[in-house]
Scaffold this motif. Structure first.
Motif, PDB file in Angstrom:
ATOM      1  N   PHE A   1       0.882  -1.171   0.000  1.00 17.29           N
ATOM      2  CA  PHE A   1       0.000   0.000   0.000  1.00 17.29           C
ATOM      3  C   PHE A   1       0.916   1.217   0.000  1.00 17.29           C
ATOM      4  O   PHE A   1       1.328   1.713   1.033  1.00 17.29           O
ATOM      5  N   ASN A   2       1.252   1.689  -1.189  1.00 18.17           N
ATOM      6  CA  ASN A   2       2.245   2.759  -1.309  1.00 18.17           C
ATOM      7  C   ASN A   2       1.822   3.778  -2.358  1.00 18.17           C
ATOM      8  O   ASN A   2       0.724   3.701  -2.921  1.00 18.17           O
ATOM      9  N   ARG A   3       2.719   4.708  -2.622  1.00 14.99           N
ATOM     10  CA  ARG A   3       2.429   5.807  -3.542  1.00 14.99           C
ATOM     11  C   ARG A   3       2.140   5.306  -4.951  1.00 14.99           C
ATOM     12  O   ARG A   3       1.233   5.804  -5.625  1.00 14.99           O
TER      13      ARG A   3
ATOM     14  N   ALA B   1      -0.969   4.649   9.533  1.00 14.85           N
ATOM     15  CA  ALA B   1       0.375   4.907  10.055  1.00 14.85           C
ATOM     16  C   ALA B   1       0.314   5.329  11.516  1.00 14.85           C
ATOM     17  O   ALA B   1       1.168   4.949  12.322  1.00 14.85           O
ATOM     18  N   ASP B   2      -0.698   6.112  11.868  1.00 10.54           N
ATOM     19  CA  ASP B   2      -0.818   6.597  13.241  1.00 10.54           C
ATOM     20  C   ASP B   2      -1.080   5.458  14.224  1.00 10.54           C
ATOM     21  O   ASP B   2      -0.670   5.522  15.388  1.00 10.54           O
ATOM     22  N   SER B   3      -1.758   4.408  13.751  1.00 12.48           N
ATOM     23  CA  SER B   3      -2.055   3.276  14.620  1.00 12.48           C
ATOM     24  C   SER B   3      -1.016   2.162  14.503  1.00 12.48           C
ATOM     25  O   SER B   3      -1.177   1.091  15.095  1.00 12.48           O
TER      26      SER B   3
ATOM     27  N   PRO C   1       5.467   4.656   8.269  1.00 12.23           N
ATOM     28  CA  PRO C   1       5.329   6.117   8.116  1.00 12.23           C
ATOM     29  C   PRO C   1       5.864   6.614   6.780  1.00 12.23           C
ATOM     30  O   PRO C   1       5.338   7.578   6.215  1.00 12.23           O
ATOM     31  N   GLU C   2       6.912   5.964   6.265  1.00  8.08           N
ATOM     32  CA  GLU C   2       7.473   6.369   4.974  1.00  8.08           C
ATOM     33  C   GLU C   2       6.478   6.140   3.841  1.00  8.08           C
ATOM     34  O   GLU C   2       6.323   6.982   2.952  1.00  8.08           O
ATOM     35  N   LEU C   3       5.797   4.985   3.882  1.00 10.96           N
ATOM     36  CA  LEU C   3       4.800   4.706   2.849  1.00 10.96           C
ATOM     37  C   LEU C   3       3.617   5.661   2.952  1.00 10.96           C
ATOM     38  O   LEU C   3       3.091   6.135   1.946  1.00 10.96           O
ATOM     39  N   ALA C   4       3.199   5.948   4.189  1.00 10.18           N
ATOM     40  CA  ALA C   4       2.086   6.884   4.383  1.00 10.18           C
ATOM     41  C   ALA C   4       2.447   8.269   3.872  1.00 10.18           C
ATOM     42  O   ALA C   4       1.619   8.953   3.253  1.00 10.18           O
ATOM     43  N   ALA C   5       3.688   8.683   4.114  1.00 14.67           N
ATOM     44  CA  ALA C   5       4.124  10.005   3.643  1.00 14.67           C
ATOM     45  C   ALA C   5       4.122  10.066   2.120  1.00 14.67           C
ATOM     46  O   ALA C   5       3.755  11.086   1.521  1.00 14.67           O
ATOM     47  N   GLY C   6       4.517   8.959   1.473  1.00 12.66           N
ATOM     48  CA  GLY C   6       4.492   8.930   0.017  1.00 12.66           C
ATOM     49  C   GLY C   6       3.088   9.013  -0.537  1.00 12.66           C
ATOM     50  O   GLY C   6       2.829   9.697  -1.527  1.00 12.66           O
TER      51      GLY C   6
END
Length: 316
Positions: free
Chosen positions: A59-61, A96-98, A103-108
């Motif tokens: 699950f990424n950018r 990402a928060d849970s 976090p890197e994938l969520a940021a992307g």
């Protein structure tokens, strides 16, 4: 010997259906508006169905970009695509928060841009004459027709959203500065505003409540096939049907409940209403913020929506 410590599980790169459902629940819990919850719930479900339709590496950018391309291929409107992407970004943030997603994938994912809007979509507004025809098409002989006329009057005369209309109670309607108002209405985004009620709208509401013998609780309620009050509220689908039926009888095509809110704004403007007072009426922005920036105060004694040009003749 030092006590062994359990190692924390690293965040996942691939989210299973339970993980996505957990993230969706977290997103919906952050929304205060029922309308917003319904919209995001539908948008997230659409993405989950697409995401789970075939195996994904992560699950990424890149996956979200592929999802955006699939939405564009379906020729969805830019606003629809951007809403779907906003929902996916919220899912990534909550995951990402849970600790479910890196976090890197969520940021992307959060860096995925929406679709540019080319031009401005034309809205749908009624003229004052069409507004009169719409209200007159409901009639006022039966309990159902009195309710429908009162609801349509509220939508076009006060510029309410569907959710705001359904949330009204008898206690909501109060006298302020010698003018009937909907006091402390909680609108989109949790913003609170006071909405003036024109005299002619108040009369339609009084005719409905008197016939229905409603003295407290929800202002508008369902009516069964026998023509009697049923339950303590209504669903948004009922409002759609009321607007559609009234528009058909009035000879108006493709009319949605939100078009009546747009019509209220335009008729207020044509009637000489000040822009800041129309903003107060519709609650597009925080009233407190608008007051600070403009240095003005909402006028209730002579309200901006008192004279729209669609008022029924008092002699009739």
């Amino acid at each position: 010997m030092s006590k062994s410590r359990k190692k924390k599980k690293p965040p996942k790169r691939v989210l299973a259906l339970p993980d996505l459902e957990q993230a969706k629940s977290a997103v919906l819990n952050t929304l205060t508006s029922r309308s917003g919850q319904r919209t995001y719930d539908h948008a997230i479900n659409e993405f989950v169905e697409w995401y789970c339709s075939e195996p994904r590496l992560a699950f990424n950018r890149t996956v979200v970009l592929r999802y955006r391309i699939s939405l564009e291929q379906k020729q969805y409107a830019p606003s629809t695509i951007n809403l779907r992407l906003a929902a996916v970004r919220r899912v990534a943030y909550e995951a990402a928060d849970s600790g479910l997603l890196s976090p890197e994938l969520a940021a992307g994912i959060r860096r995925v841009k929406g679709v540019r809007r080319l031009g401005i979509r034309i809205g749908n507004w009624l003229t004052a004459e069409q507004g009169k025809r719409l209200l007159e098409s409901t009639g006022a002989n039966t309990l159902r027709s009195k309710r429908n006329r009162a609801m349509l009057s509220m939508l076009i005369g006060c510029g309410l959203r569907r959710g705001e209309l359904l949330s009204l109670t008898m206690k909501s309607i109060q006298l302020r500065e010698e003018h009937w108002v909907i006091a402390d209405l909680i609108g989109k985004g949790g913003h609170i505003r006071t909405v003036p009620i024109p005299v002619w709208v108040k009369r339609t509401v009084d005719a409905w409540t008197a016939s229905a013998q409603i003295t407290d609780g929800r202002l508008f309620r369902s009516i069964n096939k026998a023509g009697k009050i049923w339950g303590d509220g209504m669903t948004p689908k009922v409002i759609w049907q009321i607007v559609k039926d009234a528009a058909g009888r009035a000879g108006i095509e493709k009319l949605a409940p939100h078009d009546l809110r747009r019509t209220c704004a335009r008729l207020c403007h044509f009637a000489g209403g000040e822009l800041d007072q129309i903003q107060f009426l519709l609650g597009h922005v925080s009233i407190q913020t608008t007051e600070r920036y403009l240095g003005c105060k909402q006028k209730l004694r002579v309200a901006v929506n008192d004279r729209l040009g669609i008022e029924p003749d008092e002699s009739l």
